[in-house]
Design an enzyme around this catalytic site. Structure first.
Site, mmCIF file in Angstrom:
data_model
loop_
_atom_site.group_PDB
_atom_site.id
_atom_site.type_symbol
_atom_site.label_atom_id
_atom_site.label_comp_id
_atom_site.label_asym_id
_atom_site.label_seq_id
_atom_site.Cartn_x
_atom_site.Cartn_y
_atom_site.Cartn_z
ATOM 1 N NE ARG A 238 13.683 -49.888 -28.035
ATOM 2 C CZ ARG A 238 14.420 -50.067 -26.947
ATOM 3 N NH1 ARG A 238 15.600 -49.494 -26.831
ATOM 4 N NH2 ARG A 238 13.975 -50.843 -25.974
ATOM 5 N N GLY A 335 -14.513 -37.334 -40.356
ATOM 6 C CA GLY A 335 -15.818 -37.214 -39.709
ATOM 7 C C GLY A 335 -16.274 -38.570 -39.177
ATOM 8 C CD GLU A 359 10.228 -54.384 -30.768
ATOM 9 O OE1 GLU A 359 11.256 -53.855 -31.187
ATOM 10 O OE2 GLU A 359 9.502 -55.114 -31.460
ATOM 11 C CB SER A 362 6.471 -42.878 -25.549
ATOM 12 O OG SER A 362 5.864 -43.367 -26.728
HETATM 13 C C1 LIG Z 1 0.448 -55.629 -28.343
HETATM 14 C C2 LIG Z 1 1.641 -55.974 -27.511
HETATM 15 C C3 LIG Z 1 2.581 -56.900 -27.976
HETATM 16 C C4 LIG Z 1 3.684 -57.255 -27.187
HETATM 17 N N1 LIG Z 1 4.564 -58.218 -27.642
HETATM 18 C C5 LIG Z 1 5.591 -58.610 -26.818
HETATM 19 C C6 LIG Z 1 6.467 -59.682 -27.222
HETATM 20 O O1 LIG Z 1 6.355 -60.238 -28.318
HETATM 21 N N2 LIG Z 1 7.444 -60.067 -26.361
HETATM 22 C C7 LIG Z 1 7.625 -59.480 -25.137
HETATM 23 O O2 LIG Z 1 8.524 -59.888 -24.410
HETATM 24 N N3 LIG Z 1 6.792 -58.467 -24.726
HETATM 25 C C8 LIG Z 1 5.793 -58.033 -25.530
HETATM 26 N N4 LIG Z 1 4.937 -57.018 -25.125
HETATM 27 C C9 LIG Z 1 5.103 -56.448 -23.790
HETATM 28 C C10 LIG Z 1 5.655 -55.035 -23.824
HETATM 29 O O3 LIG Z 1 7.020 -55.057 -24.158
HETATM 30 C C11 LIG Z 1 5.367 -54.416 -22.452
HETATM 31 O O4 LIG Z 1 3.964 -54.231 -22.370
HETATM 32 C C12 LIG Z 1 6.091 -53.087 -22.285
HETATM 33 O O5 LIG Z 1 7.480 -53.298 -22.123
HETATM 34 C C13 LIG Z 1 5.561 -52.320 -21.064
HETATM 35 O O6 LIG Z 1 5.564 -53.139 -19.939
HETATM 36 P P1 LIG Z 1 4.267 -53.248 -19.022
HETATM 37 O O7 LIG Z 1 3.091 -53.546 -19.883
HETATM 38 O O8 LIG Z 1 4.578 -54.193 -17.914
HETATM 39 O O9 LIG Z 1 4.074 -51.785 -18.446
HETATM 40 P P2 LIG Z 1 4.907 -51.130 -17.251
HETATM 41 O O10 LIG Z 1 6.317 -51.601 -17.275
HETATM 42 O O11 LIG Z 1 4.127 -51.297 -16.003
HETATM 43 O O12 LIG Z 1 4.915 -49.611 -17.683
HETATM 44 C C14 LIG Z 1 3.679 -48.869 -17.745
HETATM 45 C C15 LIG Z 1 3.996 -47.440 -18.117
HETATM 46 O O13 LIG Z 1 4.829 -46.835 -17.136
HETATM 47 C C16 LIG Z 1 5.623 -45.825 -17.750
HETATM 48 N N5 LIG Z 1 7.035 -46.091 -17.467
HETATM 49 C C17 LIG Z 1 7.648 -47.300 -17.370
HETATM 50 N N6 LIG Z 1 8.948 -47.150 -17.107
HETATM 51 C C18 LIG Z 1 9.181 -45.819 -17.041
HETATM 52 C C19 LIG Z 1 10.343 -45.020 -16.814
HETATM 53 N N7 LIG Z 1 11.543 -45.572 -16.605
HETATM 54 N N8 LIG Z 1 10.198 -43.680 -16.796
HETATM 55 C C20 LIG Z 1 8.992 -43.095 -17.021
HETATM 56 N N9 LIG Z 1 7.857 -43.804 -17.253
HETATM 57 C C21 LIG Z 1 7.959 -45.132 -17.274
HETATM 58 C C22 LIG Z 1 5.355 -45.910 -19.260
HETATM 59 O O14 LIG Z 1 4.377 -44.940 -19.613
HETATM 60 C C23 LIG Z 1 4.772 -47.284 -19.424
HETATM 61 O O15 LIG Z 1 3.938 -47.396 -20.566
HETATM 62 C C24 LIG Z 1 3.850 -56.640 -25.916
HETATM 63 C C25 LIG Z 1 2.919 -55.684 -25.474
HETATM 64 C C26 LIG Z 1 1.828 -55.358 -26.249
HETATM 65 C C27 LIG Z 1 0.856 -54.344 -25.717
#
Ligand SMILES: Cc1cc2nc3c(=O)[nH]c(=O)nc-3n(C[C@H](O)[C@H](O)[C@H](O)COP(=O)(O)OP(=O)(O)OC[C@H]3O[C@@H](n4cnc5c(N)ncnc54)[C@H](O)[C@@H]3O)c2cc1C
Length: 377
Positions: A238, A335, A359, A362
């Site tokens: 991380r 710009g 990972e 925020s």
């Molecule tokens: C470019 C990219 C590469 C990736 N590569 C990998 C990979 O190699 N392997 C892998 O396993 N995954 C990978 N991921 C997946 C990534 O880990 C997930 O997208 C991430 O964990 C968020 O999960 P989600 O997209 O389901 O969003 P959700 O879990 O639905 O969350 C959406 C939003 O809800 C909010 N949220 C979530 N939980 C909380 C909380 N407890 N409190 C407050 N707010 C919260 C946050 O703002 C979050 O962004 C990748 C994602 C991207 C975009």
């Protein structure tokens, strides 16, 4: 010329300064690469980084987190795709490095040489942030496991030679019932269901596991240890996401300084305007503060701390959020050029966004930090 004064901080040893010099020289001749075919470029980058010896520290018994951070920061400053290619070799094999059997560790020789590409398959359509509710199952069937389910947003999906896959084995409820498996890409039952495109393209896919039969020897660590394994891997890697963000931010600051010095307007240079100086000062402050948090977390882990959950969460949260701010200020100072397709600042603006999501988003890092400080007496 990039600011290297941070290398004199007490977090670093002479070998880190040597590594930084060697990598900088490599980057000057090898990067940036053409991004028109990201799959082919990533495969080649892994091969070249391996040949040059820079993947050596990505896997094994002792991972030097400061070196990983230094390498990610430097590569990100030169080319986001090079940073991505490097980072996945560590993340994809982290579970094997930390918990793998001797037989599984044979793969590490190949990933360190850049001859095999690795991926980390945790996220699913229903469980991204909420890892504990993942649906993929691995049912024990005599001497084997039968894997069924779907993973999404898997970096290196489609080009990886091995996947670390997390699945439900049912030893307990939620997080207590998960296990990790080493899955070679040629195992029958693996399906690349969709190639996903993102704002900063890199290999990404949605994967299906259709009645895949795995030998019991594919299990990494013990049954039911999957959540702990995933969290320990993220604990190591991380802070390196923060380091990549730092590299993007440093590049944005360097480009902004250089433009401010030569861009003339209102009878002076951009750098003569006090409001511009204010932006540059904020950018430099955030870059240094991010560097302190990133290398504090890396150093703490390298000193032998078993977990650096709070330090790594702070490093990732601050460095990624602040890099977004720094790059946005760079867009403003450039710009029209700042939003021109193909301009370095435009590409940094796209590169940084996903780092605040993967990972651990925020908001999730804030929860992690708060839980950690509340647990302290
Ligand atoms: C470019 C990219 C590469 C990736 N590569 C990998 C990979 O190699 N392997 C892998 O396993 N995954 C990978 N991921 C997946 C990534 O880990 C997930 O997208 C991430 O964990 C968020 O999960 P989600 O997209 O389901 O969003 P959700 O879990 O639905 O969350 C959406 C939003 O809800 C909010 N949220 C979530 N939980 C909380 C909380 N407890 N409190 C407050 N707010 C919260 C946050 O703002 C979050 O962004 C990748 C994602 C991207 C975009």
């Amino acid at each position: 010329m990039s600011d290297k004064s941070f290398l004199a901080w007490p977090f670093f040893e002479a070998r880190h300064r040597e590594l930084s010099e060697q990598l900088e020289a490599w980057c000057r001749t090898e990067l940036p690469r053409d991004h028109s075919d990201v799959d082919a470029t990533c495969i080649q980058l892994v091969r070249d980084l391996g040949k040059a010896g820079f993947l050596e520290g990505t896997a094994g018994e002792h991972i030097d987190v400061r070196s990983l951070c230094l390498i990610r920061e430097t590569l990100a400053r030169h080319d986001g795709l090079a940073d991505f290619s490097f980072a996945m070799q560590g993340l994809g094999t982290g579970a094997i490095s930390l918990y793998g059997s001797d037989e599984q560790k044979l793969w590490l020789d190949r990933t360190r040489r850049g001859e095999a590409i690795s991926a980390f398959a945790l996220s699913e359509p229903r469980s991204g942030s909420d890892v504990a509710q993942l649906d993929t199952t691995a049912e024990r069937d005599g001497d084997s496991y039968r894997l069924n389910g779907e993973k999404t947003w898997i970096s290196n999906g489609g080009i990886a030679d091995i996947y670390t896959v997390f699945a439900r084995t049912g030893e307990g409820p939620g997080a207590k019932g998960l296990s990790a498996f080493l899955v070679p890409a040629d195992t029958p039952g693996l399906e690349i269901r969709e190639l996903l495109e993102s704002v900063a393209p890199h290999p990404l896919a949605r994967l299906g596991f259709n009645d895949m039969v795995l030998p019991a020897s594919a299990l990494i660590g013990q049954p039911g240890q999957g959540f702990k394994i995933a969290m320990s891997v993220l604990d190591v890697f991380r802070s390196t996401v923060g380091a990549a963000a730092l590299g993007f931010a440093r590049r944005a600051l360097e480009e902004s300084l250089s433009r401010s010095r030569f861009r003339e307007l209102f009878g002076a240079t951009l750098a003569d305007l006090q409001m511009v100086q204010g932006h540059l000062a904020d950018m430099a402050l955030n870059v240094d503060a991010a560097a302190l948090l990133v290398y504090r977390a890396a150093w703490t882990k390298d000193q032998g701390a078993e977990r650096v959950t709070r330090e790594a969460a702070m490093a990732k949260l601050f460095a990624t959020d602040q890099a977004q701010q720094v790059i946005d200020q760079a867009v403003q100072l450039h710009g029209g050029d700042g939003v021109r397709k193909g301009h370095i600042i435009e590409s940094l603006y796209r590169e940084i966004r996903a780092l605040r999501i993967y990972e651990g988003a925020s908001d999730v890092q804030k929860v992690v930090i708060a839980r950690s400080i509340l647990a302290e007496e």
